[in-house]
Scaffold this motif. Structure first.
Motif, PDB file in Angstrom:
ATOM      1  N   SER A   1     -54.933   9.497 -14.287  1.00 40.83           N
ATOM      2  CA  SER A   1     -54.296  10.529 -14.970  1.00 40.83           C
ATOM      3  C   SER A   1     -52.922  10.469 -14.475  1.00 40.83           C
ATOM      4  N   VAL A   2     -52.965  10.436 -13.095  1.00 44.81           N
ATOM      5  CA  VAL A   2     -51.423  10.538 -12.544  1.00 44.81           C
ATOM      6  C   VAL A   2     -50.477   9.126 -13.071  1.00 44.81           C
ATOM      7  N   THR A   3     -50.985   8.176 -13.139  1.00 52.07           N
ATOM      8  CA  THR A   3     -50.147   7.004 -13.344  1.00 52.07           C
ATOM      9  C   THR A   3     -49.987   7.012 -14.808  1.00 52.07           C
ATOM     10  N   LYS A   4     -50.869   7.563 -15.671  1.00 51.72           N
ATOM     11  CA  LYS A   4     -50.736   7.663 -17.014  1.00 51.72           C
ATOM     12  C   LYS A   4     -49.523   8.595 -17.646  1.00 51.72           C
ATOM     13  N   SER A   5     -49.152   9.557 -16.547  1.00 48.51           N
ATOM     14  CA  SER A   5     -48.168  10.400 -17.182  1.00 48.51           C
ATOM     15  C   SER A   5     -47.074   9.803 -17.117  1.00 48.51           C
ATOM     16  N   PHE A   6     -46.641   8.672 -16.374  1.00 49.28           N
ATOM     17  CA  PHE A   6     -45.385   8.223 -16.213  1.00 49.28           C
ATOM     18  C   PHE A   6     -45.375   6.933 -17.151  1.00 49.28           C
ATOM     19  N   LEU A   7     -46.272   6.514 -17.871  1.00 49.30           N
ATOM     20  CA  LEU A   7     -46.057   5.448 -18.599  1.00 49.30           C
ATOM     21  C   LEU A   7     -46.553   5.597 -19.843  1.00 49.30           C
ATOM     22  N   SER A   8     -46.047   4.588 -20.930  1.00 48.35           N
ATOM     23  CA  SER A   8     -46.413   4.901 -22.233  1.00 48.35           C
ATOM     24  C   SER A   8     -48.120   4.202 -22.388  1.00 48.35           C
ATOM     25  N   PRO A   9     -48.789   4.709 -23.504  1.00 47.69           N
ATOM     26  CA  PRO A   9     -50.210   4.313 -23.564  1.00 47.69           C
ATOM     27  C   PRO A   9     -50.321   2.883 -23.619  1.00 47.69           C
ATOM     28  N   THR A  10     -49.602   2.325 -24.054  1.00 49.20           N
ATOM     29  CA  THR A  10     -49.699   0.471 -24.059  1.00 49.20           C
ATOM     30  C   THR A  10     -49.251  -0.048 -22.633  1.00 49.20           C
ATOM     31  N   ALA A  11     -48.501   0.426 -21.990  1.00 51.97           N
ATOM     32  CA  ALA A  11     -48.102   0.109 -20.597  1.00 51.97           C
ATOM     33  C   ALA A  11     -49.276   0.176 -19.639  1.00 51.97           C
ATOM     34  N   PHE A  12     -49.560   1.532 -19.898  1.00 52.63           N
ATOM     35  CA  PHE A  12     -50.810   1.815 -18.969  1.00 52.63           C
ATOM     36  C   PHE A  12     -52.047   1.062 -19.100  1.00 52.63           C
ATOM     37  N   LYS A  13     -52.311   0.758 -20.635  1.00 50.19           N
ATOM     38  CA  LYS A  13     -53.531   0.039 -20.877  1.00 50.19           C
ATOM     39  C   LYS A  13     -53.368  -1.496 -20.358  1.00 50.19           C
ATOM     40  N   MET A  14     -51.987  -2.009 -20.470  1.00 44.53           N
ATOM     41  CA  MET A  14     -51.889  -3.525 -20.121  1.00 44.53           C
ATOM     42  C   MET A  14     -51.863  -3.568 -18.746  1.00 44.53           C
ATOM     43  N   PHE A  15     -51.062  -2.783 -17.836  1.00 41.53           N
ATOM     44  CA  PHE A  15     -51.066  -3.076 -16.386  1.00 41.53           C
ATOM     45  C   PHE A  15     -51.601  -2.260 -15.464  1.00 41.53           C
ATOM     46  N   VAL A  16     -51.930  -1.360 -15.813  1.00 45.50           N
ATOM     47  CA  VAL A  16     -52.730  -0.193 -14.734  1.00 45.50           C
ATOM     48  C   VAL A  16     -54.251  -0.228 -15.006  1.00 45.50           C
ATOM     49  N   GLU A  17     -54.587   0.185 -16.242  1.00 46.69           N
ATOM     50  CA  GLU A  17     -56.010   0.349 -16.550  1.00 46.69           C
ATOM     51  C   GLU A  17     -57.030  -0.557 -16.021  1.00 46.69           C
ATOM     52  N   PRO A  18     -56.535  -1.943 -16.393  1.00 43.57           N
ATOM     53  CA  PRO A  18     -57.372  -3.023 -15.599  1.00 43.57           C
ATOM     54  C   PRO A  18     -57.911  -2.989 -14.269  1.00 43.57           C
ATOM     55  N   VAL A  19     -56.642  -2.725 -13.430  1.00 42.30           N
ATOM     56  CA  VAL A  19     -56.857  -2.783 -12.008  1.00 42.30           C
ATOM     57  C   VAL A  19     -57.987  -1.507 -11.574  1.00 42.30           C
ATOM     58  N   ILE A  20     -57.678  -0.465 -12.279  1.00 44.87           N
ATOM     59  CA  ILE A  20     -58.570   0.667 -11.986  1.00 44.87           C
ATOM     60  C   ILE A  20     -60.123   0.336 -12.331  1.00 44.87           C
ATOM     61  N   ALA A  21     -60.313  -0.137 -13.796  1.00 45.60           N
ATOM     62  CA  ALA A  21     -61.598  -0.619 -14.168  1.00 45.60           C
ATOM     63  C   ALA A  21     -62.178  -1.646 -13.223  1.00 45.60           C
TER      64      ALA A  21
ATOM     65  N   GLU B   1     -70.865  16.288 -12.819  1.00 49.69           N
ATOM     66  CA  GLU B   1     -70.451  15.125 -13.700  1.00 49.69           C
ATOM     67  C   GLU B   1     -69.989  14.038 -12.516  1.00 49.69           C
ATOM     68  N   ALA B   2     -70.539  12.912 -12.325  1.00 50.61           N
ATOM     69  CA  ALA B   2     -70.083  12.111 -11.134  1.00 50.61           C
ATOM     70  C   ALA B   2     -69.247  10.886 -11.812  1.00 50.61           C
ATOM     71  N   HIS B   3     -68.177  10.506 -11.407  1.00 55.65           N
ATOM     72  CA  HIS B   3     -67.417   9.453 -11.908  1.00 55.65           C
ATOM     73  C   HIS B   3     -66.890   8.692 -10.650  1.00 55.65           C
ATOM     74  N   PRO B   4     -66.971   7.305 -11.010  1.00 59.91           N
ATOM     75  CA  PRO B   4     -66.346   6.292  -9.943  1.00 59.91           C
ATOM     76  C   PRO B   4     -64.853   6.729  -9.569  1.00 59.91           C
ATOM     77  N   PRO B   5     -64.483   6.329  -8.403  1.00 60.05           N
ATOM     78  CA  PRO B   5     -62.920   6.567  -8.185  1.00 60.05           C
ATOM     79  C   PRO B   5     -62.266   6.222  -8.910  1.00 60.05           C
ATOM     80  N   GLY B   6     -61.031   6.605  -9.013  1.00 55.34           N
ATOM     81  CA  GLY B   6     -59.771   6.297  -9.787  1.00 55.34           C
ATOM     82  C   GLY B   6     -59.392   7.089 -11.017  1.00 55.34           C
ATOM     83  N   PHE B   7     -60.217   8.275 -11.314  1.00 56.16           N
ATOM     84  CA  PHE B   7     -60.123   8.928 -12.352  1.00 56.16           C
ATOM     85  C   PHE B   7     -58.822   9.792 -11.967  1.00 56.16           C
ATOM     86  N   LYS B   8     -58.425  10.578 -10.906  1.00 56.45           N
ATOM     87  CA  LYS B   8     -57.341  10.985 -10.709  1.00 56.45           C
ATOM     88  C   LYS B   8     -56.206  10.030 -10.821  1.00 56.45           C
TER      89      LYS B   8
END
Lengths: 97, 162
Positions: B90-110, B80-87
């Protein structure tokens, strides 16, 4: 004068979003801000606005790749009222693009 | 891909090769169209990366009278091929709440993934690499804000989970 509602950057984002009812991507906000918004911090601003309830985001399913979906941001009714109030108080002129 | 060629027609090696090349081109076009901008053969086809795409791995058979179908076969050489940012996600997600990850980090990776895919599809390798590096750096401000804001919120208002 301290801004009771939102910072200058937040007002700038709200103003841009109010001009696009369909919503905007974060990078669209950056490119249309003439350098006033940065890639690294635009989502911090948008996140804060979302927490305050001035902005809402929705994600579309991604058909291009298996990556994460990109959120589209829209101004809320509360955000529009805050923007109108800020412009009425003369705060809207600050940071106008 | 499908045509009404005579199934019983005997063809020589040169003709076969020519047909395979033609069919491979058609297959590429179809895959490319299907994946909407993604590329195949040596690059990636969402979300499968074929490790060994060559004429020998493409079988032609008849589905019904007058139609031909191509089938890509693989022997476990796919992944399976993924664009970069999957690891990174998962790393940044482990230090943040789901809401904070979705608001502040996920859009940058997307954004990084979107730009990376566009650059890769246009075969702009250097630009794709730069987008990848820049994207990893751009995650830092959002992650720091979310991390410390969450930490401060917990400190000042115990019981809230940001």
């Amino acid at each position: 004068m301290a801004n009771p509602f939102a910072t200058e950057t937040e007002l700038l984002v709200l103003r841009q979003l109010s001009s696009e009812p369909a919503g905007m991507y974060g990078l669209q906000l950056v490119s249309s801000s003439n350098g006033k918004l940065k890639r690294g911090t635009v989502y911090v601003t948008l996140g804060r606005l979302e927490e305050k309830g001035f902005v809402e985001s929705r994600t579309k399913p991604n058909n291009k790749h298996s990556g994460l979906p990109r959120p589209v941001y829209q101004i809320t009714g509360l955000g529009q009222r805050v923007l109108a109030a800020a412009e009425l108080l003369g705060l809207g002129a600050v940071g106008a693009g | 891909m499908c045509d009404d060629r005579d199934q019983d027609k005997e063809i020589d090696a040169a003709e076969l090769e020519e047909e395979l090349v033609a069919d491979l081109d058609a297959l590429r076009a179809a895959l490319s169209a299907k994946s909407n901008g993604a590329t195949c053969r040596g690059k990636y086809y969402r979300p499968i990366l074929h490790g060994d795409l060559r004429p020998e791995n493409i079988l032609f058979g008849s589905e019904s009278i007058g139609t031909k179908a191509a089938q890509i076969i693989n022997f476990g050489g796919t992944r399976e091929a993924h664009p970069p940012g999957f690891k990174l996600a998962s790393v940044t997600k482990s230090f943040l709440s789901p809401t904070a990850f979705k608001m502040f980090v996920e859009p940058v990776i997307a954004d990084m993934q979107e730009e990376y895919v566009c650059a890769a599809a246009a075969s702009e390798k250097a630009r794709a690499r730069w987008i990848c590096i820049r994207g990893h750096m751009l995650v830092i401000p959002g992650w720091l804000y979310a991390f410390f804001a969450g930490w401060l919120t917990k400190l000042l208002r115990p019981g809230t989970n940001r």
